[in-house]
Design an enzyme around this catalytic site. Structure first.
Site, mmCIF file in Angstrom:
data_model
loop_
_atom_site.group_PDB
_atom_site.id
_atom_site.type_symbol
_atom_site.label_atom_id
_atom_site.label_comp_id
_atom_site.label_asym_id
_atom_site.label_seq_id
_atom_site.Cartn_x
_atom_site.Cartn_y
_atom_site.Cartn_z
ATOM 1 C CG ASN A 207 -0.271 0.027 2.518
ATOM 2 O OD1 ASN A 207 0.377 1.003 2.840
ATOM 3 N ND2 ASN A 207 -0.366 -1.063 3.291
ATOM 4 C CE LYS A 285 8.290 -13.238 -13.202
ATOM 5 N NZ LYS A 285 8.677 -13.211 -14.584
ATOM 6 C CG PHE A 323 -3.207 6.128 12.948
ATOM 7 C CD1 PHE A 323 -2.467 5.927 14.096
ATOM 8 C CD2 PHE A 323 -3.024 7.307 12.231
ATOM 9 C CE1 PHE A 323 -1.558 6.882 14.539
ATOM 10 C CE2 PHE A 323 -2.123 8.269 12.664
ATOM 11 C CZ PHE A 323 -1.395 8.059 13.810
HETATM 12 N N1 CTP Z 1 -4.386 -2.645 12.182
HETATM 13 C C1 CTP Z 1 -3.750 -3.676 12.814
HETATM 14 N N2 CTP Z 1 -3.696 -4.914 12.257
HETATM 15 C C2 CTP Z 1 -4.308 -5.161 11.071
HETATM 16 C C3 CTP Z 1 -4.983 -4.113 10.413
HETATM 17 C C4 CTP Z 1 -5.006 -2.870 11.006
HETATM 18 O O1 CTP Z 1 -3.204 -3.454 13.894
HETATM 19 N N3 CTP Z 1 -4.238 -6.355 10.563
HETATM 20 C C5 CTP Z 1 -4.402 -1.334 12.827
HETATM 21 C C6 CTP Z 1 -3.757 -0.237 12.045
HETATM 22 O O2 CTP Z 1 -2.387 -0.079 12.346
HETATM 23 C C7 CTP Z 1 -4.543 0.984 12.494
HETATM 24 C C8 CTP Z 1 -5.934 0.403 12.709
HETATM 25 O O3 CTP Z 1 -5.737 -0.977 12.986
HETATM 26 O O4 CTP Z 1 -4.064 1.482 13.726
HETATM 27 C C9 CTP Z 1 -6.785 0.532 11.488
HETATM 28 O O5 CTP Z 1 -7.932 -0.173 11.719
HETATM 29 P P1 CTP Z 1 -8.794 -0.882 10.574
HETATM 30 O O6 CTP Z 1 -9.881 -1.617 11.271
HETATM 31 O O7 CTP Z 1 -7.931 -1.615 9.627
HETATM 32 O O8 CTP Z 1 -9.410 0.330 9.965
HETATM 33 P P2 CTP Z 1 -9.294 0.952 8.577
HETATM 34 O O9 CTP Z 1 -7.924 0.769 7.990
HETATM 35 O O10 CTP Z 1 -9.744 2.330 8.825
HETATM 36 O O11 CTP Z 1 -10.272 0.100 7.665
HETATM 37 P P3 CTP Z 1 -11.758 -0.530 7.793
HETATM 38 O O12 CTP Z 1 -12.641 0.644 8.109
HETATM 39 O O13 CTP Z 1 -11.928 -1.137 6.483
HETATM 40 O O14 CTP Z 1 -11.737 -1.541 8.891
#
Ligand code: CTP
Length: 406
Positions: A207, A285, A323
């Site tokens: 990403n 690959k 976040f």
């Molecule tokens: N996070 C994590 N482990 C993951 C995915 C995300 O610790 N496997 C953490 C990220 O570092 C961030 C937070 O979770 O602090 C983001 O939460 P997430 O639920 O992934 O929210 P979004 O990215 O906002 O996406 P969505 O709303 O689709 O859940």
């Protein structure tokens, strides 16, 4: 008591600089005023001379003042350079290293902390050229007292008014004698950057995260006296000095690195953009074929939720900051995440904006706790990091048992 050079530049707010000088003196400081040519059109040097009881510096070229190269002499004597009001022109000169008058030469010659209080028309303040200059200066450690919003002398309503004299003076006091941080001696783990999920030995799913937000948090926590561990995904931006850096690649590597260390830290801040899905890497690959390629992705483990599930402080649960990337209903969604992942604070990014979040140096966020939602306006990621840690500090001081000395 400190010696403060008060730079006054040519804006209508120059009259407020008189009050700033007076208040600085009331705090026990010695003030020497340095006025640009344009400033003298708004207020006379005599006013500052009467208030500061010192000769006001108005010119680089006054005969007599160069016997000891005055701007160099003053530069080494002062404890702080404050410029209030600071016009767009002076900001630009400082940002680009121009030195065509006393004040701009003083800025280049001094190693003392520099505080700028910008004041200008709303559109000028919002202009990308001014924003870029502000950012460049902040990245060099210059502190900015944000201008206020309201009715401007030019008849406009908006952001750009010189901050109130008492706020400027409080800011200066904080720079000269910072309150001891609750983070001093504490341990902070920050995650930063993207994760890469390998498809085969040459390809991956990643990403656009640069890691800058997490790096700014790590740098600010270290500056406040914390011992910082930085768990960083693959980024091209260099991590800050002063943190122990643990490099990881995939979401599962990051999970392992964080879970092994979370209980040893007082604070965990999950700024990384962790992949939500991963896949089993093909051993070789994958050669292309005519039809579509179907990859089956499976969910990664949520690191934030797993740290939040640690039962208690005694069992190693740190103060936990996550976040969230949101496009709408930012506070409601962030609060739902806060509860679900048992975090103490969620930093919600409005990813619908072009000037915040991924691949840019600025950010605008909302800090969401169970009962508060604080908007942090667009600013450098360093500025946002400071605001986040300002919110973490009181949480930490309420934390029942500080982690034992390690
Ligand atoms: N996070 C994590 N482990 C993951 C995915 C995300 O610790 N496997 C953490 C990220 O570092 C961030 C937070 O979770 O602090 C983001 O939460 P997430 O639920 O992934 O929210 P979004 O990215 O906002 O996406 P969505 O709303 O689709 O859940």
């Amino acid at each position: 008591m400190s010696l403060i050079a008060l730079g006054v530049t040519g804006g209508i707010g120059a009259y407020k600089a008189v009050e700033i000088a007076r208040r600085l003196q009331k705090q026990g400081h010695d003030v020497v005023a340095v006025m640009t040519d344009a400033a003298q059109r708004f207020v006379t040097p005599l006013t500052f001379e009467a208030i500061t009881r010192r000769q006001v510096v108005t010119d680089l070229w006054t005969p007599g003042t160069n016997a000891d190269i005055e701007h160099i002499a003053l530069a080494s004597q002062i404890d702080l350079l404050l410029v209030a009001p600071c016009t767009a022109n002076t900001l630009g000169k400082f940002a680009h290293g121009l030195a065509d008058d006393f004040l701009s030469s003083l800025y280049l010659a001094t190693t003392a902390p520099v505080v700028l209080a910008p004041a200008m028309n709303t559109n000028m303040f919002a202009h990308p050229a001014v924003a870029a200059n502000l950012q460049a200066l902040q990245a060099r450690g210059v502190r900015i007292v944000e201008p206020g919003s309201g009715y401007l002398a030019c008849g406009w309503i908006g952001k750009g008014r010189l901050a109130e004299p008492e706020d400027v003076v409080a800011f200066v006091q904080q720079v000269l004698a910072p309150a001891p941080s609750a983070l001093r001696g504490r341990t902070v783990l920050v995650t930063a950057g993207p994760t890469y999920e390998n498809i085969d030995p040459v390809r991956y799913i990643g990403n656009r995260s640069s890691g800058r937000m997490g790096f700014a948090l790590a740098a600010e926590a270290a500056r406040r006296g914390a011992r910082v561990t930085l768990v960083a995904g693959p980024t091209t931006v260099a991590p800050p000095a002063g943190a122990d850096v643990v490099r990881v690649r995939s979401a599962s590597d990051m999970h392992a690195a964080v879970m092994a260390r979370a209980a040893e830290h007082d604070v965990v801040i999950m700024a990384a953009a962790v992949a939500d899905y991963t896949l089993d890497q093909a051993p070789q690959k994958i050669a292309k074929s005519e039809g579509p390629l179907v990859l089956t992705l499976s969910r990664t483990r949520d690191i934030l939720a797993d740290v939040g599930a640690l039962p208690s402080r005694a069992d190693g649960r740190p103060v936990l900051v996550g976040f969230a990337a949101e496009t709408h209903d930012v506070v409601a969604h962030a609060r739902e995440k806060l509860a679900r992942k048992r975090a103490d604070l969620i930093v919600a990014n409005d990813v619908a904006r072009a000037d915040a979040g991924f691949e840019v140096e600025t950010n605008a966020v909302t800090l969401v706790s169970a009962d508060t939602a604080e908007e942090v306006g667009l600013q450098s990621k360093e500025g946002v990091a400071a605001r986040i840690l300002d919110r973490v500090e009181p949480l930490l001081s309420k934390w029942p048992a500080p982690a034992p000395a390690r």
